[in-house]
Design an enzyme around this catalytic site. Structure first.
Site, PDB file in Angstrom:
ATOM      1  CG  PHE A  19      27.684  17.085  57.704  1.00  0.00           C
ATOM      2  CD1 PHE A  19      28.535  16.500  58.634  1.00  0.00           C
ATOM      3  CD2 PHE A  19      26.942  18.183  58.080  1.00  0.00           C
ATOM      4  CE1 PHE A  19      28.642  17.014  59.914  1.00  0.00           C
ATOM      5  CE2 PHE A  19      27.037  18.706  59.364  1.00  0.00           C
ATOM      6  CZ  PHE A  19      27.890  18.116  60.283  1.00  0.00           C
ATOM      7  CB  THR A  52      27.898  22.433  58.811  1.00  0.00           C
ATOM      8  OG1 THR A  52      28.433  23.432  59.686  1.00  0.00           O
ATOM      9  CG2 THR A  52      29.023  21.479  58.431  1.00  0.00           C
TER      10      THR A  52
END
Length: 296
Positions: free
Chosen positions: A193, A191
């Site tokens: 960020f 992921t």
């Protein structure tokens, strides 16, 4: 804080009190203690004071209100794509992106007992990233606001037929048994960020490669997008992300979220952005920040 499951409340209150004493060190994140965003805050910004927030809006508001110096927000996942609503929330927040961080995502199935399990709670993103695992075992995916909150909720329920999918640290925080590690379908699952603050970074102060992020809407004329993007190609500016999304219900206003390698002030980037301006209704800069992972 009343929206958190009871097992998470004491941790949330303790972390919020620490952040209130030193708001400049506080980093707001969406989720309960033990969420992937909590992990990202601790890894990306060592020494920070993580501040749990129930929603993305709450995390952004904490920075705008001065209760936190920064926020860290997931923007996209390598397996499941864009995180819902983020493309709307970032431009409207008035905050600037000042950093990025790539977090390898590993999830565990956890519960109060040994199973069998009829359902598993987690954030919709995590459920999507584990859908093959769940389907193979006949476990029904059940949506919850965040991964660690799901673990706290399962602990609160005390129902041995219910499980949660969450980071392993959540099992330790909420007294759950880890049934199986690495339940994500893709083990290179990552992921991205972004870190947000009230003030942008001066591009001239960034040493090394940088990313510039902005959103724009093209004019309603033939080949507008083609013309708007042409300046990046002719000036040799590497565009690493271009994603469209609809604003409003008319389906007539398409906006684009864009990442480029480079900074305003670089002649090639300035020429490309100037050409974009001729064909765009508006261009809104979201931030220039150090590149954390090479694109290409």
């Amino acid at each position: 804080m009343q929206s958190y499951p009871a097992p998470a409340l004491a941790l949330v209150e303790s972390m919020a009190a620490a952040a209130a004493r030193e708001p400049a060190r506080a980093v707001a994140f969406q989720g309960a203690p033990g969420a992937n965003s909590h992990r990202a805050a601790m890894e990306a910004l060592p020494g920070c004071l993580p501040l749990p927030c129930f929603s993305f809006e709450d995390a952004l508001d904490a920075v705008k209100d001065g209760r936190a110096g920064q926020a860290i927000i997931p923007i996209e996942n390598s397996q499941h794509g864009r995180v819902a609503d983020i493309h709307f929330l970032l431009p409207e927040s008035g905050l600037s992106i000042v950093g990025e961080y790539f977090l390898p995502i590993h999830a565990a199935l956890m519960a109060t007992g040994d199973g069998p399990f009829t359902g598993a709670y987690s954030h919709p993103q995590a459920l999507g990233q584990s859908r093959h695992f769940l389907r193979a075992r006949g476990i029904v995916p059940l949506s919850y606001a965040d991964t660690a909150g799901a673990a706290a909720y399962v602990a609160e329920l005390g129902d041995p037929s219910m499980a949660a999918i969450a980071p392993r640290i959540a099992a330790e925080l909420y007294g759950l048994k880890v049934i199986e590690d690495n339940v994500e379908d893709a083990h290179d699952n990552t992921t991205r960020f972004v870190v947000l603050a009230r003030e942008p970074i001066d591009p001239a102060r960034i040493a090394g490669p940088a990313i510039t992020t902005f959103v724009f809407e093209v004019r309603n004329i033939p080949a507008a997008l083609y013309k708007a993007l042409g300046g990046f190609a002719t000036n040799g500016v590497n565009m690493t992300k271009l994603e469209s999304y609809q604003r409003g219900a008319s389906f007539a206003a398409t906006e684009f979220f864009c990442d480029i390698v480079g900074t305003p002030g670089d002649p090639a980037v300035d020429r490309a952005l100037e050409e974009l301006g001729f064909f765009a209704k508006h261009v809104r800069m979201l931030g220039t920040y150090p590149l954390q992972r090479e694109r290409g």
